[in-house]
Design a protein around this motif. Structure first.
Motif, PDB file in Angstrom:
ATOM      1  N   PHE A   1       0.871  -1.182   0.000  1.00 38.73           N
ATOM      2  CA  PHE A   1       0.000   0.000   0.000  1.00 38.73           C
ATOM      3  C   PHE A   1       0.902   1.224   0.000  1.00 38.73           C
ATOM      4  O   PHE A   1       1.626   1.481   0.961  1.00 38.73           O
ATOM      5  CB  PHE A   1      -0.912   0.019   1.235  1.00 38.73           C
ATOM      6  CG  PHE A   1      -1.887   1.159   1.202  1.00 38.73           C
ATOM      7  CD1 PHE A   1      -3.151   0.996   0.646  1.00 38.73           C
ATOM      8  CD2 PHE A   1      -1.522   2.411   1.684  1.00 38.73           C
ATOM      9  CE1 PHE A   1      -4.045   2.065   0.579  1.00 38.73           C
ATOM     10  CE2 PHE A   1      -2.404   3.484   1.612  1.00 38.73           C
ATOM     11  CZ  PHE A   1      -3.667   3.303   1.066  1.00 38.73           C
TER      12      PHE A   1
ATOM     13  N   ASP B   1      -4.814   5.329   5.468  1.00 36.37           N
ATOM     14  CA  ASP B   1      -4.098   5.463   4.192  1.00 36.37           C
ATOM     15  C   ASP B   1      -2.687   5.985   4.399  1.00 36.37           C
ATOM     16  O   ASP B   1      -2.010   6.367   3.463  1.00 36.37           O
ATOM     17  CB  ASP B   1      -4.879   6.386   3.240  1.00 36.37           C
ATOM     18  CG  ASP B   1      -4.886   7.821   3.715  1.00 36.37           C
ATOM     19  OD1 ASP B   1      -4.558   8.060   4.905  1.00 36.37           O
ATOM     20  OD2 ASP B   1      -5.209   8.718   2.920  1.00 36.37           O
TER      21      ASP B   1
ATOM     22  N   PRO C   1      -0.754   1.029   7.073  1.00 34.13           N
ATOM     23  CA  PRO C   1      -1.312   0.204   5.982  1.00 34.13           C
ATOM     24  C   PRO C   1      -0.217  -0.665   5.374  1.00 34.13           C
ATOM     25  O   PRO C   1       0.886  -0.181   5.117  1.00 34.13           O
ATOM     26  CB  PRO C   1      -1.802   1.256   4.969  1.00 34.13           C
ATOM     27  CG  PRO C   1      -0.985   2.486   5.245  1.00 34.13           C
ATOM     28  CD  PRO C   1      -0.591   2.439   6.703  1.00 34.13           C
TER      29      PRO C   1
ATOM     30  N   HIS D   1     -11.488  -5.197  16.813  1.00 33.06           N
ATOM     31  CA  HIS D   1     -10.480  -5.938  16.026  1.00 33.06           C
ATOM     32  C   HIS D   1      -9.398  -6.611  16.860  1.00 33.06           C
ATOM     33  O   HIS D   1      -8.476  -7.191  16.301  1.00 33.06           O
ATOM     34  CB  HIS D   1      -9.855  -5.001  14.986  1.00 33.06           C
ATOM     35  CG  HIS D   1     -10.884  -4.465  14.030  1.00 33.06           C
ATOM     36  ND1 HIS D   1     -11.427  -5.225  13.031  1.00 33.06           N
ATOM     37  CD2 HIS D   1     -11.513  -3.257  13.999  1.00 33.06           C
ATOM     38  CE1 HIS D   1     -12.331  -4.499  12.384  1.00 33.06           C
ATOM     39  NE2 HIS D   1     -12.405  -3.308  12.948  1.00 33.06           N
TER      40      HIS D   1
ATOM     41  N   PRO E   1      -3.610  -3.562   0.269  1.00 29.34           N
ATOM     42  CA  PRO E   1      -4.895  -2.953  -0.075  1.00 29.34           C
ATOM     43  C   PRO E   1      -5.968  -3.221   0.983  1.00 29.34           C
ATOM     44  O   PRO E   1      -6.797  -2.357   1.258  1.00 29.34           O
ATOM     45  CB  PRO E   1      -5.254  -3.623  -1.406  1.00 29.34           C
ATOM     46  CG  PRO E   1      -3.957  -4.114  -1.958  1.00 29.34           C
ATOM     47  CD  PRO E   1      -3.078  -4.421  -0.780  1.00 29.34           C
ATOM     48  N   GLU E   2      -5.924  -4.407   1.597  1.00 27.62           N
ATOM     49  CA  GLU E   2      -6.957  -4.779   2.570  1.00 27.62           C
ATOM     50  C   GLU E   2      -6.428  -4.902   3.986  1.00 27.62           C
ATOM     51  O   GLU E   2      -7.186  -5.219   4.893  1.00 27.62           O
ATOM     52  CB  GLU E   2      -7.564  -6.155   2.187  1.00 27.62           C
ATOM     53  CG  GLU E   2      -8.042  -6.296   0.756  1.00 27.62           C
ATOM     54  CD  GLU E   2      -9.225  -5.389   0.468  1.00 27.62           C
ATOM     55  OE1 GLU E   2      -9.961  -5.048   1.414  1.00 27.62           O
ATOM     56  OE2 GLU E   2      -9.386  -4.993  -0.710  1.00 27.62           O
ATOM     57  N   LEU E   3      -5.114  -4.730   4.144  1.00 29.81           N
ATOM     58  CA  LEU E   3      -4.493  -5.089   5.423  1.00 29.81           C
ATOM     59  C   LEU E   3      -3.738  -3.916   6.043  1.00 29.81           C
ATOM     60  O   LEU E   3      -3.143  -3.102   5.325  1.00 29.81           O
ATOM     61  CB  LEU E   3      -3.509  -6.245   5.163  1.00 29.81           C
ATOM     62  CG  LEU E   3      -3.045  -7.057   6.355  1.00 29.81           C
ATOM     63  CD1 LEU E   3      -4.219  -7.782   7.029  1.00 29.81           C
ATOM     64  CD2 LEU E   3      -1.985  -8.084   5.914  1.00 29.81           C
TER      65      LEU E   3
ATOM     66  N   PRO F   1      -7.816  -5.454   9.615  1.00 27.35           N
ATOM     67  CA  PRO F   1      -8.219  -5.019   8.273  1.00 27.35           C
ATOM     68  C   PRO F   1      -7.832  -3.556   8.066  1.00 27.35           C
ATOM     69  O   PRO F   1      -7.759  -2.792   9.033  1.00 27.35           O
ATOM     70  CB  PRO F   1      -9.747  -5.164   8.288  1.00 27.35           C
ATOM     71  CG  PRO F   1     -10.073  -5.943   9.509  1.00 27.35           C
ATOM     72  CD  PRO F   1      -8.946  -5.798  10.477  1.00 27.35           C
ATOM     73  N   ARG F   2      -7.579  -3.182   6.812  1.00 30.56           N
ATOM     74  CA  ARG F   2      -7.287  -1.753   6.553  1.00 30.56           C
ATOM     75  C   ARG F   2      -8.612  -0.982   6.591  1.00 30.56           C
ATOM     76  O   ARG F   2      -9.326  -0.891   5.612  1.00 30.56           O
ATOM     77  CB  ARG F   2      -6.586  -1.568   5.202  1.00 30.56           C
ATOM     78  CG  ARG F   2      -6.007  -0.138   5.049  1.00 30.56           C
ATOM     79  CD  ARG F   2      -5.194   0.005   3.805  1.00 30.56           C
ATOM     80  NE  ARG F   2      -6.024   0.001   2.608  1.00 30.56           N
ATOM     81  CZ  ARG F   2      -6.701   1.049   2.146  1.00 30.56           C
ATOM     82  NH1 ARG F   2      -6.656   2.210   2.777  1.00 30.56           N
ATOM     83  NH2 ARG F   2      -7.439   0.934   1.058  1.00 30.56           N
ATOM     84  N   LEU F   3      -8.908  -0.447   7.753  1.00 31.38           N
ATOM     85  CA  LEU F   3     -10.182   0.240   7.964  1.00 31.38           C
ATOM     86  C   LEU F   3     -10.194   1.538   7.160  1.00 31.38           C
ATOM     87  O   LEU F   3      -9.127   2.089   6.839  1.00 31.38           O
ATOM     88  CB  LEU F   3     -10.365   0.554   9.449  1.00 31.38           C
ATOM     89  CG  LEU F   3     -10.277  -0.660  10.387  1.00 31.38           C
ATOM     90  CD1 LEU F   3     -10.265  -0.219  11.846  1.00 31.38           C
ATOM     91  CD2 LEU F   3     -11.447  -1.602  10.120  1.00 31.38           C
TER      92      LEU F   3
ATOM     93  N   ASN G   1      -2.065  -7.696  13.204  1.00 33.64           N
ATOM     94  CA  ASN G   1      -2.669  -7.353  11.910  1.00 33.64           C
ATOM     95  C   ASN G   1      -4.160  -7.095  12.076  1.00 33.64           C
ATOM     96  O   ASN G   1      -4.844  -7.792  12.834  1.00 33.64           O
ATOM     97  CB  ASN G   1      -2.493  -8.508  10.913  1.00 33.64           C
ATOM     98  CG  ASN G   1      -1.118  -8.499  10.269  1.00 33.64           C
ATOM     99  OD1 ASN G   1      -0.396  -7.512  10.328  1.00 33.64           O
ATOM    100  ND2 ASN G   1      -0.749  -9.608   9.654  1.00 33.64           N
TER     101      ASN G   1
END
Ligand SMILES: Cc1cc2nc3c(=O)[nH]c(=O)nc-3n(C[C@H](O)[C@H](O)[C@H](O)COP(=O)(O)OP(=O)(O)OC[C@H]3O[C@@H](n4cnc5c(N)ncnc54)[C@H](O)[C@@H]3O)c2cc1C
Length: 387
Positions: free
Chosen positions: A77, A201, A217, A265, A220-222, A195-197, A193
């Motif tokens: 990312f 960014d 980050p 989380h 893309p999702e993590l 999720p990439r909330l 780890n």
């Protein structure tokens, strides 16, 4: 057993297939050296700890040299800015632009296993062989070459041996002739780890009474979440089962993003890592005869600026450049190349180690006067300078 043939492709041994070792092997192979790598563990997966790796611009620039930058950007990312600092409730205190290098994002986040996979693929493309479950049993510098005996009973002669065997390096004893251990800075870090909330960014720090929380980050999702806390006695190690409850307890005061992460989380079965943070800069020179050290073996970098792996990769690039310009048949030429390598690396690595130790001490309250904002920016700007 093979001997070095002057004038042929010279043979170099790298001890350790960590991030620094594999990157160095690729850099050397690109310069035309024949490179062997030995790794003591069965696979690099066993030696991979932690969760994600922050790649600042200077790491990407070094990865570009060894042909691994694009793959990192593809799977990682790439952040539009280095980061932002908030208070414990999530109110923005200030933005941290970082010090990007033209042509590279201010930072890219990747997972450690993916970075390793990318580096090992590059190594395979360059014809570098990694022998797992293997280490050296002796390193005998005979002036004209180095005779290395291995744990599998084999032996070979090398023009240069590179110790890339990490913070607990045993090659280091041979080079520095002194016991050298990293200093524990009185701080440990929880990492997990998540999720990439939405909104993650860039690096987002939240400073609370309990410690410095943050998100990074790494895909893309993590993302990964961390909390740096004062931890005076490093020998106190909670069990894996105790970590989630302990971490949630530390985070009780937090609102904003960290509060959301605490509540949704961090689960009882979350795979949380707790690492002591330590720093070390070995005195120069980083070589003796034809044996040289790189990476954590000579500079253990606390993680506050995400520079440990970056410095190890830069070491490899610089070392390969210096050796490529040397006559490896001549001990004097090798010595001059290795001295030049240390000279190009020492002050830069020392600055990073000292700044990270300062940030750690500021965070745990043992050096409240440390200008962590100013020193962070100054150090990041110094990393923009060419290698
Ligand atoms: C919690 C944490 C988070 C971090 N986050 C970041 C980050 O975000 N960004 C960043 O740039 N850096 C980060 N770092 C630092 C980074 O992980 C290290 O600086 C980097 O891995 C150093 O690479 P290295 O190859 O020198 O050592 P290592 O990665 O430790 O590799 C050494 C290798 O040598 C092998 N080995 C050891 N002894 C022998 C032997 N006798 N024979 C053969 N093989 C041997 C080991 O098994 C290992 O594979 C972090 C570090 C920690 C602890």
């Amino acid at each position: 057993m093979q001997n070095i043939t002057p004038g042929s492709r010279e043979r170099v041994l790298v001890v350790g297939a960590g991030i620094g070792g594999v990157a160095t092997a690729v850099a050397l192979a690109q310069q035309g050296f024949e490179v062997d790598v030995v790794e003591i563990t069965e696979s690099t997966r066993q030696s991979i700890f932690g969760v994600g790796i922050i790649q600042p611009s200077n790491a990407l620039r070094a990865l570009d040299v060894i042909g691994a930058k694009d793959a990192c950007l593809e799977i990682g990312f790439a952040a539009p800015a280095w980061g932002r600092k908030e208070d414990a409730q999530g109110n923005v205190l200030f933005e941290m632009p970082g010090a990007p290098i033209e042509g590279y994002p201010p930072m890219n986040g990747v997972t450690r296993p993916e970075l390793h996979r990318i580096l090992l693929e590059r190594a395979a493309q360059e014809g570098v062989a990694v022998r797992y479950s293997t280490t050296f049993t002796s390193i005998d510098d005979r002036a004209e070459s180095v005779r290395v005996e291995f744990s599998d009973g084999s032996a070979a002669d090398y023009a240069v041996v590179v110790g890339a065997d990490g913070v607990g390096s045993t090659v280091r004893e041979q080079v520095l002739h002194a016991e050298l251990r990293p200093t524990y800075i009185g701080q440990s870090a929880f990492r997990v780890n998540i999720p990439r909330l939405p909104g993650i960014d860039r690096i987002i720090l939240q400073e609370g009474e309990a410690g410095m929380a943050g998100v990074v980050p790494i895909g893309p999702e993590l993302a990964y979440f961390f909390l740096n806390v004062p931890w005076p006695d490093r020998s106190v190690r909670p069990t894996r089962e105790e970590l989630p409850g302990l971490l949630r307890g530390y985070l009780a005061e937090f609102g904003g993003l960290t509060g959301e992460i605490r509540d949704h989380h961090i689960h009882d079965d979350s795979d949380i890592v707790l690492r002591p943070e330590e720093g070390m800069i070995a005195p120069a020179p980083w070589h003796t005869g034809r044996v040289v050290l790189i990476g954590d073996a000579v500079h253990a970098v606390p993680p506050h600026l995400g520079q440990g792996a970056a410095q190890a990769i830069e070491d490899g690039v610089v070392l390969a450049e210096e050796l490529a310009a040397a006559d490896l048949a001549s001990g004097a030429s090798v010595a001059a190349a290795l001295a030049s390598y240390t000279e190009r690396r020492y002050e830069r690595c020392k600055l990073i180690v000292e700044t990270c130790i300062g940030i750690g001490r500021y965070e745990i309250g043992t050096d409240p006067a440390f200008d962590h904002v100013g020193e962070t920016q100054r150090t990041m700007e110094a990393m923009v300078a060419p290698l």
